[in-house]
Write a protein that holds these residues in place. Sequence first.
Motif, PDB file in Angstrom:
ATOM      1  N   LEU A 360       0.828  -1.211   0.000  1.00 64.27           N
ATOM      2  CA  LEU A 360       0.000   0.000   0.000  1.00 64.27           C
ATOM      3  C   LEU A 360       0.856   1.252   0.000  1.00 64.27           C
ATOM      4  CD1 LEU A 360      -2.831  -0.963   2.528  1.00 64.27           C
ATOM      5  CD2 LEU A 360      -2.950  -0.916   0.034  1.00 64.27           C
ATOM      6  N   ARG A 361       1.954   1.236   0.754  1.00 63.09           N
ATOM      7  CA  ARG A 361       2.821   2.414   0.826  1.00 63.09           C
ATOM      8  C   ARG A 361       3.573   2.628  -0.489  1.00 63.09           C
ATOM      9  NH1 ARG A 361       4.583   4.910   5.470  1.00 63.09           N
ATOM     10  NH2 ARG A 361       3.378   4.414   7.345  1.00 63.09           N
ATOM     11  N   ARG A 362       4.135   1.535  -1.050  1.00 61.41           N
ATOM     12  CA  ARG A 362       4.919   1.680  -2.282  1.00 61.41           C
ATOM     13  C   ARG A 362       4.061   2.188  -3.433  1.00 61.41           C
ATOM     14  NH1 ARG A 362       6.966  -3.195  -0.475  1.00 61.41           N
ATOM     15  NH2 ARG A 362       5.638  -4.353  -1.932  1.00 61.41           N
ATOM     16  N   THR A 363       2.792   1.787  -3.446  1.00 63.35           N
ATOM     17  CA  THR A 363       1.899   2.200  -4.531  1.00 63.35           C
ATOM     18  C   THR A 363       1.088   3.441  -4.198  1.00 63.35           C
ATOM     19  OG1 THR A 363       0.213   0.692  -3.670  1.00 63.35           O
ATOM     20  CG2 THR A 363       1.668  -0.151  -5.400  1.00 63.35           C
ATOM     21  N   SER A 364       1.268   3.967  -2.985  1.00 61.98           N
ATOM     22  CA  SER A 364       0.546   5.155  -2.508  1.00 61.98           C
ATOM     23  C   SER A 364      -0.957   4.931  -2.386  1.00 61.98           C
ATOM     24  CB  SER A 364       0.807   6.368  -3.413  1.00 61.98           C
ATOM     25  OG  SER A 364       2.159   6.760  -3.360  1.00 61.98           O
ATOM     26  N   LEU A 365      -1.400   3.681  -2.420  1.00 62.20           N
ATOM     27  CA  LEU A 365      -2.835   3.413  -2.256  1.00 62.20           C
ATOM     28  C   LEU A 365      -3.309   3.764  -0.855  1.00 62.20           C
ATOM     29  CD1 LEU A 365      -3.147  -0.002  -4.157  1.00 62.20           C
ATOM     30  CD2 LEU A 365      -3.935   2.245  -4.912  1.00 62.20           C
ATOM     31  N   ASP A 366      -2.383   3.791   0.110  1.00 59.62           N
ATOM     32  CA  ASP A 366      -2.783   4.153   1.476  1.00 59.62           C
ATOM     33  C   ASP A 366      -3.227   5.610   1.574  1.00 59.62           C
ATOM     34  OD1 ASP A 366      -0.076   4.905   0.970  1.00 59.62           O
ATOM     35  OD2 ASP A 366       0.213   5.238   3.105  1.00 59.62           O
ATOM     36  N   GLU A 367      -2.867   6.433   0.576  1.00 55.97           N
ATOM     37  CA  GLU A 367      -3.211   7.854   0.607  1.00 55.97           C
ATOM     38  C   GLU A 367      -4.629   8.137   0.082  1.00 55.97           C
ATOM     39  OE1 GLU A 367      -1.031   9.621   1.997  1.00 55.97           O
ATOM     40  OE2 GLU A 367       0.956   8.785   1.605  1.00 55.97           O
ATOM     41  N   LEU A 368      -5.273   7.166  -0.562  1.00 51.16           N
ATOM     42  CA  LEU A 368      -6.552   7.419  -1.228  1.00 51.16           C
ATOM     43  C   LEU A 368      -7.643   7.969  -0.314  1.00 51.16           C
ATOM     44  CD1 LEU A 368      -6.812   4.409  -3.724  1.00 51.16           C
ATOM     45  CD2 LEU A 368      -6.073   6.758  -4.159  1.00 51.16           C
ATOM     46  N   PRO A 369      -7.747   7.533   0.954  1.00 48.31           N
ATOM     47  CA  PRO A 369      -8.793   8.110   1.812  1.00 48.31           C
ATOM     48  C   PRO A 369      -8.668   9.622   2.024  1.00 48.31           C
ATOM     49  CG  PRO A 369      -7.997   6.054   2.752  1.00 48.31           C
ATOM     50  CD  PRO A 369      -7.080   6.388   1.620  1.00 48.31           C
ATOM     51  N   GLN A 370      -7.545  10.198   1.635  1.00 54.72           N
ATOM     52  CA  GLN A 370      -7.389  11.636   1.805  1.00 54.72           C
ATOM     53  C   GLN A 370      -8.290  12.441   0.863  1.00 54.72           C
ATOM     54  OE1 GLN A 370      -3.089  12.454   1.801  1.00 54.72           O
ATOM     55  NE2 GLN A 370      -2.874  10.604   3.036  1.00 54.72           N
ATOM     56  N   PHE A 371      -8.909  11.774  -0.093  1.00 51.72           N
ATOM     57  CA  PHE A 371      -9.942  12.460  -0.876  1.00 51.72           C
ATOM     58  C   PHE A 371     -11.097  12.892   0.031  1.00 51.72           C
ATOM     59  CE2 PHE A 371      -8.022  10.257  -4.614  1.00 51.72           C
ATOM     60  CZ  PHE A 371      -7.768  11.403  -5.363  1.00 51.72           C
ATOM     61  N   LEU A 372     -11.288  12.160   1.150  1.00 47.15           N
ATOM     62  CA  LEU A 372     -12.272  12.595   2.149  1.00 47.15           C
ATOM     63  C   LEU A 372     -11.833  13.909   2.794  1.00 47.15           C
ATOM     64  CD1 LEU A 372     -12.997   9.153   3.850  1.00 47.15           C
ATOM     65  CD2 LEU A 372     -14.539  10.428   2.346  1.00 47.15           C
ATOM     66  N   ASN A 373     -10.520  14.027   3.077  1.00 44.78           N
ATOM     67  CA  ASN A 373      -9.997  15.284   3.623  1.00 44.78           C
ATOM     68  C   ASN A 373     -10.191  16.450   2.654  1.00 44.78           C
ATOM     69  OD1 ASN A 373      -7.668  13.196   5.045  1.00 44.78           O
ATOM     70  ND2 ASN A 373      -8.654  14.743   6.317  1.00 44.78           N
ATOM     71  N   VAL A 374     -10.094  16.132   1.362  1.00 46.94           N
ATOM     72  CA  VAL A 374     -10.315  17.170   0.347  1.00 46.94           C
ATOM     73  C   VAL A 374     -11.767  17.629   0.389  1.00 46.94           C
ATOM     74  CG1 VAL A 374     -10.272  17.711  -2.116  1.00 46.94           C
ATOM     75  CG2 VAL A 374      -8.455  16.309  -1.125  1.00 46.94           C
ATOM     76  N   LEU A 375     -12.697  16.680   0.492  1.00 50.27           N
ATOM     77  CA  LEU A 375     -14.121  17.037   0.570  1.00 50.27           C
ATOM     78  C   LEU A 375     -14.429  17.843   1.826  1.00 50.27           C
ATOM     79  CD1 LEU A 375     -16.249  13.969  -0.605  1.00 50.27           C
ATOM     80  CD2 LEU A 375     -15.953  16.181  -1.713  1.00 50.27           C
ATOM     81  N   PHE A 376     -13.757  17.523   2.923  1.00 48.82           N
ATOM     82  CA  PHE A 376     -13.981  18.246   4.179  1.00 48.82           C
ATOM     83  C   PHE A 376     -13.360  19.634   4.158  1.00 48.82           C
ATOM     84  CE2 PHE A 376     -13.932  13.837   6.384  1.00 48.82           C
ATOM     85  CZ  PHE A 376     -15.212  13.591   5.915  1.00 48.82           C
ATOM     86  N   GLY A 377     -12.523  19.912   3.161  1.00 51.22           N
ATOM     87  CA  GLY A 377     -11.901  21.229   3.039  1.00 51.22           C
ATOM     88  C   GLY A 377     -10.573  21.359   3.754  1.00 51.22           C
TER      89      GLY A 377
END
Length: 468
Positions: A360-377
């Motif tokens: 997950l770390r090597r492929t950066s897939l662990d970062e995908l939930p941060q799209f929720l942070n984007v929605l939250f502003g």
Amino acid sequence: MQDLIIKNSSRLEFSMRLMDVLVLEVAGLLASYIHFRTPIGETAPIHSVLLHFCSGLSFLMFAQLGLYGSWRGRALPDRFLRLAGSWALVLSIGLFFSFLIHHVGNVSRLWLFYWYALGLTFMILIRIGVYFMLRYFRAKGLNNKRVIIVGYGSTGQEMHRRAIAQDWAGYDVRAVYADEKDAQKIQDSGIARLQKLEDIPIFMAAHSVHEIWITLPLMASPKLQELQYMLRNTLVDVRWIPDIFSLQMLSNKMGDFLGLPAVDLNQPVTAGVNGIFKDLFDKVFALAALFMLLPLFIVLAIAIKATSPGPVFFRQPRLGLNGRPFNVYKFRTMKVHQEQGTVTQARKGDPRLTPIGGFLRRTSLDELPQFLNVLFGDMSVVGPRPHALQHNEMYKDLLECYMLRHRVKPGITGWAQIHGHRGETDTVDKMAKRVQFDLHYIQNWSMWMDIRIIAWTAFKGWTGKNAY
């Protein structure tokens, strides 16, 4: 020959004013043929009245509106916008005049539109022709203005470099006032070096200097006051270009504050209207990404729960816009453990990683939930990566301008990451390189830059040798 155009500038201005009147007269006649299919004399009389009234008014007003000032060192689009606004103002006054004489109802709006468009087009074309003619002469060494640069720090050197590179602007640097340290940076042996402020007025008179560029740093205020007194009776253009390159900040945009000029030193490009467009893009992109990635989220959540006990998501406090704290979301990649007051970055072969954590770390897939942070502003799709709070405390005193990264929202991906500066930052040099790229992004942001970073991340940026 060198000063021929400069000495006759008033005659050239008068010629340009007459040319504009002639152009507007011709444009109005052409507009009549285009719209009415007949000479303007055979239309309602108000059209002929407006034609001559506005053309004559332009002769008086265009000069007052600054349309005939020097173009040296100024952007053409700004000049053309000023021209478009001035011509619109003249036509508006003409319409008001027709209202006063009770003939505004007889004015053809379409003819007025054609006249405005043709007149503006013709005046722009003439100015482009004059601009390139003068540019040609200046590149040949004609019609140049002789300049003294006062101060040879970062700004003075940059102004000199631009005067040489943009020879078509017509500036010829003849002398430089600099202290011993900066004088060694003067490469051109043909330029006089002035050692004392008293030498400036003497050199100026002896060599018919046209302009003085003051680029002294802000800390040299005593010299600035002394220089102001020496140049009090000077009848040449004196420009002050503050040496703000030496201030390693985000911007140097000049603006109005409480009715006085002010320089914003750490205002990012994404402030104001640009920030609204960026936020709107972020929200739309994040919604689309979450919708399309929902099946992948479900698969990864099942895999995380199946391979190690603990929650699917990992939350950790970070600093956001202007240092505001928020919780960043990631897929959990480590076994549940407790940090003892410090945050230890993941390393190659880290025993804390779960069976799929390294992937997950090597492929950066662990970062995908941060799209929720984007929605939250709290975050943006593109921006500097948010660091752990302990790392911020450590590096803010080690690296100059480190905390300026927090003048914008942190991002899921960024300029540093697509250039290979992602993953572990176990040395100060690695972090310094990442900060350098982050500040470059903040200073040079554009929507096109964001799109390029997203595209690069999608095709090549998901993996990296430094991500463990």
